[in-house]
Structure formats: C-alpha cells, structure tokens
Design an enzyme around this catalytic site. Structure first.
Site: not given
Ligand code: NAD
Length: 497
Positions: A150, A282, A382
C-alpha cells in the site's frame, strides 16, 4: 454510489463478476471512496491466458519500438504527475509533496526502461575455437507478475511492469487492495501511451488471487514487495512452483549518530526520515543509535519532532498524513503501549493525536522512545508508524555489531564528519543500502534497490541492470559457418576444434 474499481484484462477495463468486494477508504476520514472486486478464478485465468497470448507477438516487437513505448509513457506520466499525486493522496493520505515524490521516483524507473536496448546487450567472443564464435542473447521470460504493497502505490508498480514489459515480457499486476486507484490510473496512461492490448493486465484481490498467480504454470517470474511474513510465503510458494521470485520485505533501519556529526543536520534529517510519510516507508529510519556524547541531543530531538504535526493531504502545514487504516493505527498504538510497559522512556507520545476537523482519520503524532534495549518489542518489530526508538552505545564498533545482529538489512545511515569512520561503516555493515550523511539512501534506477538479509528473499533486485537480468533469460550460442566442404572427420571429444 461508490466507484467500482474495474479489472484490466486484454486491454479492456471491465467490471468484475465477483460476489466478493472490499472497501477502499480515505485514511484521513475513513470514508469509502471505492469498492474493489476480488477477481474470480475465471477472471484470473483470462488475464493470465491473455498475457500469454500477447507475449507471443510482443516478444517479436523490435526493442527500439518497446523503448519508444516507454518514452511515450514517461512523457504522459510527467504530464499527469500532479493529478496522479492527487489521486494517490486520496487513497493513501500522503501529503501532496510526498505523493509527488512517490510518482516521481516511479517515473525515474520508466526513464531507465527507455534504455532497455543497452541493458539487453549480450556478450560475444570471437574464435572460441577455430572459426567458431560464441555470443549470448538476452531473451524475455514470458508472463511475469507483480504483487505490490500500500505504501508506494505509484513507485512500486513502476519498479516492476515497465522494465519487465520493455524487456519483452507481458505482465499481470495485482496492486494492494488498499490503494488500487493509482494503479488503475497508471494502467490507463500506459494504454494511452500506445501499449498494445494485453501487455499489461491488472487484477485485484488478496491472498486467493495471489495464490492463483503463484501456482499458475504460465507465470514465469514473481516480483513482490510487502511485509516480512508475506514475503517469506511468496518466496517459498513461488519457488516451490519453480518460478523465479524476488520478494522485498519489511525493515528496521538504523541511523548511527557519531559525536562529531553536525548536530543540526542530524536533527533535521532524523526527524524527516523517521516520521515522514507517517513512518510508512520501508526505508524510514526507525532506530537511532547514538554513539558516545551524541546521546545528549535526544532532548532536543524530542523538541524538533514535537514541531511536526500530521494533517490532511492538502494542508500545507501537515508534516505527514494518517496511517493507512484503523487496524494499522491500532497496531502501532499497541506497540507504543508495549514499549512503555517494557520500560522504555517515552520522550514524546503521539498515541492520543487528533487533527482539527478530521475526527475519524487514522492520526498518530510523532513518538520518541529513549532507553530502548534490543529485547523490547519496539526494537524487534517493524512498527511502520511515526515512531523512533533510540539506543545508546559507546563506540562505532558496538553500533556496527548491534546493527549486524538485527535480522533486517534494508537500509542504514551514518552521520559523521570523519571519513575513516564512514568508510569503516560502509565496509563492515551488513545492510544492502548505506547512506553517509544521507538518511534514506534509496538508489536511483541506474543502480538497483539492494536490500539484504531478512529484508529480501531472492537473488536479483528491483530495477537497474539486476531487474533486467531478473526478467530475462540468457541464451548462449556457439556458431561455426563452414567455408567450403573441408572434411574434418568425426569429433569424438566434447572439445571445440
Ligand atoms: P502486505 O504484506 O500486507 O501486502 C503486500 C501485498 O501482499 C498486497 O498486495 C496484499 O494483497 C498481498 N498479501 C497480503 N497478505 C497476503 C497473504 N497472506 N498471501 C498472499 N498475499 C498477501 O504489506 P503492506 O502492509 O501492503 O505493505 C507494508 C509492508 O511492505 C511493510 O512491511 C514494508 O516494510 C514493506 N515494504 C517493503 C519494501 C522494500 O522494498 N523492502 C518497500 C515497500 C514496502
């Protein structure tokens, strides 16, 4: 009636037949702004099949033509930069300036994709044996997919599909169900730039739709960005289906503050890097490690952080926006409470924050803890909120050891006036992106986004040359052209001659 978010399949924006829909809300007031379908299996299949059929023609399109599509796309994205940022603000709550940065960092990757031909050059060695030459061809994989989080609704989808498509692949994007509107606008502009029907598909949903992609034999590569447990799941499940996977995960980014650093630079950079975007980056700095006497600045840091207030996206005085959801806010508040209960000193407490005229938003004020130890949950987890935790050590060596013991390795930074200390830090720290007097060292797209250890699962990283390698296969050709009919006799060895 609220807006129904369409799917984008075969170049058409179409309404889903799903009977399962999710609400998309504006985090500044929790009003429902759209409804999002969880794509049916039939719709998922159509998107993947169409991407596969399109691949057969798209891979034959000249590389310069594919590059020109990216040139037109970056031009359109720049033209629509501000309205994209406004839309992005509505679904994330980001301030205008921050939303513009999100769009801009994505445009920079599209600029990199215009350079695709140079990045797809193979290698050649003449005369590997008598009259025999060897050369490599870089070819696309097929259908690739991307699953995005998101917190960067423009930048992260743009990390993925432009480079994959420029390299000759087709792409299925599953954006975050919390922020699908920016992704749809990116798809509309891509179509307007002249992208052939079917090179990009956009599907919506959550785990079931992701699982469909992970198990489908037609999908060759999976790019994922999101939280740690989901990244681990995606990597394990995707690779168990024999796919290429790059999974970018969560982080705990430390800033080391040496006593010789410029205090004012430290304070202003630390405030922006920790609470900017409500800490929902992140690469946000979430841990400050004060070395020696620099700990005396913690009181002033609390004062500087207290000057920053959250607010609505179009409020010019707002330092940052709301958290993405009520659940996200509740989780951060619970962690703040745990920090207090576990004995950390809460120098600044933003958990009771309110914003005038917006009583229903997911607001949190800047929060600062000192006296934090590595066994506390506010250090180990985190937080993903505007919360900074401070640890104190006596030497640079102790700071390095502490950070290398932390499981994550996305980003880090050191503030110092001493070149030798900075060099020691960049050499010894086991973190993939290092800033020296730069708080959030996100590399520009001619490099790659190189998180390490618990912040990344896979081998080849996002954007830059590594991404082109990720989205392509190398074929090595060994060729001989006979000059006349010279009898050589059978060659019974595997040696070239
Ligand atoms: P999230 O893991 O909840 O969701 C990410 C994606 O995965 C979404 O499209 C969601 O629909 C899907 N998803 C969620 N649960 C799932 C499951 N059980 N099985 C399969 N798919 C699933 O992450 P978020 O809350 O949207 O984003 C925030 C996180 O992303 C933070 O931890 C942040 O650090 C990380 N992030 C990392 C980077 C990086 O480059 N390392 C960059 C941006 C964000």
């Amino acid at each position: 009636m609220t807006q129904l978010v369409p799917l984008f399949i075969g170049g058409e924006f179409c309404q889903s037949n799903s009977d399962e829909w999710l609400e998309v809300t504006n985090p500044a007031n929790n009003a429902v702004i759209a409804e999002l379908p969880c794509a049916t299996n039939d719709e998922m299949e159509r998107a993947i099949q169409n991407a596969h059929d399109t691949f057969l023609t798209w891979k034959e399109v000249a590389v310069s033509e594919r590059a020109r599509l990216m040139l037109r796309y970056q031009h359109l994205l720049k033209e629509h930069h501000d309205d994209l940022a406004e839309l992005l603000s509505k679904e994330t709550g980001k301030t205008t300036v921050d939303a513009k940065g999100d769009v801009w960092r994505g445009i920079e990757v599209v600029e990199q994709a215009t350079n695709i031909a140079s990045n797809m050059m193979g290698e050649t060695v003449e005369n590997v044996a008598t009259d025999i030459d060897s050369y490599s061809l870089i070819q696309p994989l097929g259908v690739c997919c991307g699953i995005t989080p998101f917190n960067f609704p423009a930048m992260i989808p743009l990390w993925m599909f432009p480079l994959a498509i420029a390299a000759g692949n087709t792409f299925v994007l599953k954006p975050s169900e919390q922020v699908p509107l920016t992704a749809m606008r990116l798809a509309e502009l891509f179509e307007q730039a002249g992208a052939p029907k079917g090179v990009l598909q956009v599907v919506h949903g959550g785990k079931p739709q992701v699982d469909y992609l992970l198990a489908h034999p037609t999908i060759k590569a999976v790019s994922f960005v999101g939280s740690v447990p989901v990244a681990q799941y995606i990597y394990q499940t995707g690779t168990s289906h024999n796919k290429r996977v790059q999974a970018f995960a969560g982080a705990k980014n430390h800033m080391v503050i040496m006593p010789d650093a410029n205090k004012n630079q430290v304070l202003s950079n630390l405030v922006g890097a920790s609470v900017g975007a409500a800490g929902q980056r992140c690469m946000a700095i979430s841990v400050a490690v004060f070395v020696g006497s620099s700990k005396e600045w913690i009181g002033e840091l609390a004062g500087e952080m207290a000057k920053v207030t959250p607010g609505a996206w179009n409020d010019d005085n707002a330092g940052y926006g709301p958290l993405i959801s009520k659940q996200a806010k509740a989780r951060v508040v619970a962690l703040i409470d745990e920090g207090k209960a576990q004995g950390a000193k809460c120098e600044l407490d933003g958990s009771q924050c309110e914003v005038d005229g917006m009583p229903d938003g997911n607001w949190l004020g800047p929060t600062l803890f000192s006296g934090v130890t590595t066994d506390m949950s506010i250090y180990q987890q985190e937080i993903f909120g505007p919360v900074l935790v401070c640890l104190e050590v006596e030497t640079l060596e102790e700071a390095i050891a502490l950070i290398n013991k932390n499981p994550y390795g996305n980003g880090t930074s050191i503030f110092t006036a001493n070149g030798a200390a900075a060099r020691k830090y960049q050499h010894e720290i086991q973190v993939g992106q290092v800033g020296i007097n730069v708080p959030i060292p996100v590399p520009l797209p001619f490099f790659s986004f190189t998180g390490w250890r618990g912040s990344f699962y896979g081998d080849l990283h996002a954007y830059g040359k590594q991404a082109v390698r990720f989205y392509t296969e190398t074929k090595t050709v060994t060729a001989r052209w006979f000059d006349g009919d010279i009898p050589t006799g059978p060659n019974m060895t595997i040696q070239l001659r």
